[in-house]
Motif scaffolding. Sequence first.
Motif, PDB file in Angstrom:
ATOM      1  N   LEU A   1     -44.454  34.967  -9.716  1.00  0.00           N
ATOM      2  CA  LEU A   1     -43.658  35.213 -10.911  1.00  0.00           C
ATOM      3  C   LEU A   1     -43.643  33.987 -11.821  1.00  0.00           C
ATOM      4  O   LEU A   1     -43.561  34.107 -13.042  1.00  0.00           O
ATOM      5  N   TRP A   2     -43.764  32.803 -11.203  1.00  0.00           N
ATOM      6  CA  TRP A   2     -43.738  31.590 -12.005  1.00  0.00           C
ATOM      7  C   TRP A   2     -44.921  31.531 -12.967  1.00  0.00           C
ATOM      8  O   TRP A   2     -44.811  30.993 -14.058  1.00  0.00           O
ATOM      9  N   ALA A   3     -46.056  32.096 -12.524  1.00  0.00           N
ATOM     10  CA  ALA A   3     -47.237  32.096 -13.384  1.00  0.00           C
ATOM     11  C   ALA A   3     -46.929  32.804 -14.694  1.00  0.00           C
ATOM     12  O   ALA A   3     -47.517  32.514 -15.722  1.00  0.00           O
ATOM     13  N   VAL A   4     -46.005  33.775 -14.629  1.00  0.00           N
ATOM     14  CA  VAL A   4     -45.661  34.537 -15.813  1.00  0.00           C
ATOM     15  C   VAL A   4     -44.433  33.943 -16.494  1.00  0.00           C
ATOM     16  O   VAL A   4     -44.349  33.871 -17.717  1.00  0.00           O
ATOM     17  N   LEU A   5     -43.501  33.483 -15.676  1.00  0.00           N
ATOM     18  CA  LEU A   5     -42.225  33.002 -16.224  1.00  0.00           C
ATOM     19  C   LEU A   5     -42.379  31.762 -17.090  1.00  0.00           C
ATOM     20  O   LEU A   5     -41.798  31.684 -18.164  1.00  0.00           O
ATOM     21  N   THR A   6     -43.196  30.802 -16.609  1.00  0.00           N
ATOM     22  CA  THR A   6     -43.318  29.552 -17.373  1.00  0.00           C
ATOM     23  C   THR A   6     -43.814  29.805 -18.796  1.00  0.00           C
ATOM     24  O   THR A   6     -43.162  29.355 -19.744  1.00  0.00           O
ATOM     25  N   PRO A   7     -44.943  30.519 -18.974  1.00  0.00           N
ATOM     26  CA  PRO A   7     -45.363  30.753 -20.362  1.00  0.00           C
ATOM     27  C   PRO A   7     -44.370  31.573 -21.156  1.00  0.00           C
ATOM     28  O   PRO A   7     -44.193  31.354 -22.355  1.00  0.00           O
ATOM     29  N   MET A   8     -43.680  32.506 -20.492  1.00  0.00           N
ATOM     30  CA  MET A   8     -42.686  33.319 -21.198  1.00  0.00           C
ATOM     31  C   MET A   8     -41.574  32.448 -21.766  1.00  0.00           C
ATOM     32  O   MET A   8     -41.171  32.594 -22.913  1.00  0.00           O
ATOM     33  N   LEU A   9     -41.094  31.543 -20.918  1.00  0.00           N
ATOM     34  CA  LEU A   9     -40.004  30.668 -21.353  1.00  0.00           C
ATOM     35  C   LEU A   9     -40.489  29.761 -22.472  1.00  0.00           C
ATOM     36  O   LEU A   9     -39.798  29.536 -23.466  1.00  0.00           O
ATOM     37  N   MET A  10     -41.716  29.275 -22.302  1.00  0.00           N
ATOM     38  CA  MET A  10     -42.323  28.416 -23.313  1.00  0.00           C
ATOM     39  C   MET A  10     -42.404  29.161 -24.649  1.00  0.00           C
ATOM     40  O   MET A  10     -42.067  28.617 -25.708  1.00  0.00           O
TER      41      MET A  10
END
Lengths: 266, 299
Positions: free
Chosen positions: B61-70
Amino acid sequence: MSIVCDTYEPATNGQAGIELAGVSLRFRRYADQTPSFRQTILNAVLRRNYSSASEFWLYRDLNLSIAHGERVGVIGRNGAGKTTLLKVILGIYTPTAGRVRVRGLIAPLIELTAGLNIELSGWENIFLMGSLLGLSTEQMKQRAGDILRFAELEDFAGMPMKYFSAGMKMRLVFSIATGVPNEIMLMDEVFAAGDAGFISKATDRMHELVDSSHIVVFASHNISLVKKLTTRVIWLERGRIVADGDPASICDDYLAHMAAEQGSRP
Amino acid sequence: MEERTTIGLAERRRRRGLHPAAWAQAVRDDVIRLVRGRFVVGNLAGARLKVRYQRSVLGFLWAVLTPMLMIAVLSIVFGYMLRREVDRFPVYLFSGLVPYQFFAGSLKSGGRSLVSGYRIMSRFRVQPFVLPLSEVLVNAFNLLLELLALLGMLVLAGSWFPVVAPKLSASIIVLPVGVILLFIFTLGIVLMCMTLVTYYRDVEHVIAVVTRALYFMTGIIIPPTLMGEADIFVYANPLWYHLQFFRGSLWQGTYRGAAAAVTWPDAQTWIIAVVSALASFTLGYVVYKKYEHEYVYRL
């Protein structure tokens, strides 16, 4: 720019063999610096030439031929080029000049802990190492159970290898490397470690492998083991072959030479 | 039993000159070895992904979460400034930033793949190619995860708020084409950068600066239409045309309400993207073949 391809052909007679013809190998020494763009530019601007000064030839026109059935010991002091010889045969180092011809499937037993990823579990590392040694996942699945059993690590297979002790790592690596099929075995020192029980088991397996391989090349400082295992010994000194032939007499000469040198030191 | 003959570097250098047959054989040999050694690529890439995500609670999920938050942060900062100029700014941003990060990430980890894979290169007989390839594949995996997340969001938003939110159109089918072209383009550049970094370690810093410059030269935040005369920097950058495939299918190709506005990448985009991908890979491969047997001496 064109390229020359290494050739791969089926060997017809089923005889394993290793042949080094006129092999020269040049190394660059980076004594105190890693190569940098800045340095190259500076050298070009200031017209300095450092490159040739830091080069040295390990082998010059080395010829060596090992036939089916031979068990060859390679002896010599540190830096004589024993391990590099194994790596040239294995195909890691392409020689600067000359040709290397190898017939047969090679199983390298050289500093194998390098292939481990300590973040992964023992089980995952079996497959990683297996693939680095040229085996498929399917082939490794058939062997993984035996490998773990031999290493006595069945209970720790799922644990990340960073929590393994040094002995456990060695046991796993030994089991993987000796558990894959081979025709030519390249060994760099005997790296069996662990408790007495495992060492005797590992030594047995090593002897089995030496018996079953078509060719064994064994680089070691353990002269008595070399004498016991091999049918031919090569003595290397700074990349040159000093002597090549009967294990007993060459090993004795080598020991005498080393002792004399030791004695002449103040 | 197989017989292998390794030819020394001196003889390889002597036989220069363009021989198509020799190249054809080289490509064939490499493909055969790569297919045989595909397990190495799989295991190296798999190891990377496992180490990166396995031991965190949210995992992949982090692979998706980091860019989303960015993207959330950037959308808040720039979205307000550019709300009149750029329609649906978060979607515009996302569809450019995600493929850009694939490119930049591949260049960073692929460029130093041989240097950091020293232990493998100097002990095992593997094609040097497998190291950069597995790094690019790891980044491609992240790219696909992020694209899936964006698609999911677009579909959900499109069905929940049909009037304000965009819907996907048929132009979504060029998205896989864009991914493949960008992958080939990136792999070629990575092979060249890898050679440079292996020979000159400090080039890594230059590459980092250039990738940063490319960030502005691909209109990630500010589209070239708002750049005035500086837009030449964007239009001269092949990466821009690659990103257009992503923007075309995810941003321009999406529509509001009932009005179907299917837009396809124009001819210029197609030509530049395809030609640059092929040119980059060919050049990268030629460079790789030239130094293939010498990398190990430079590590």
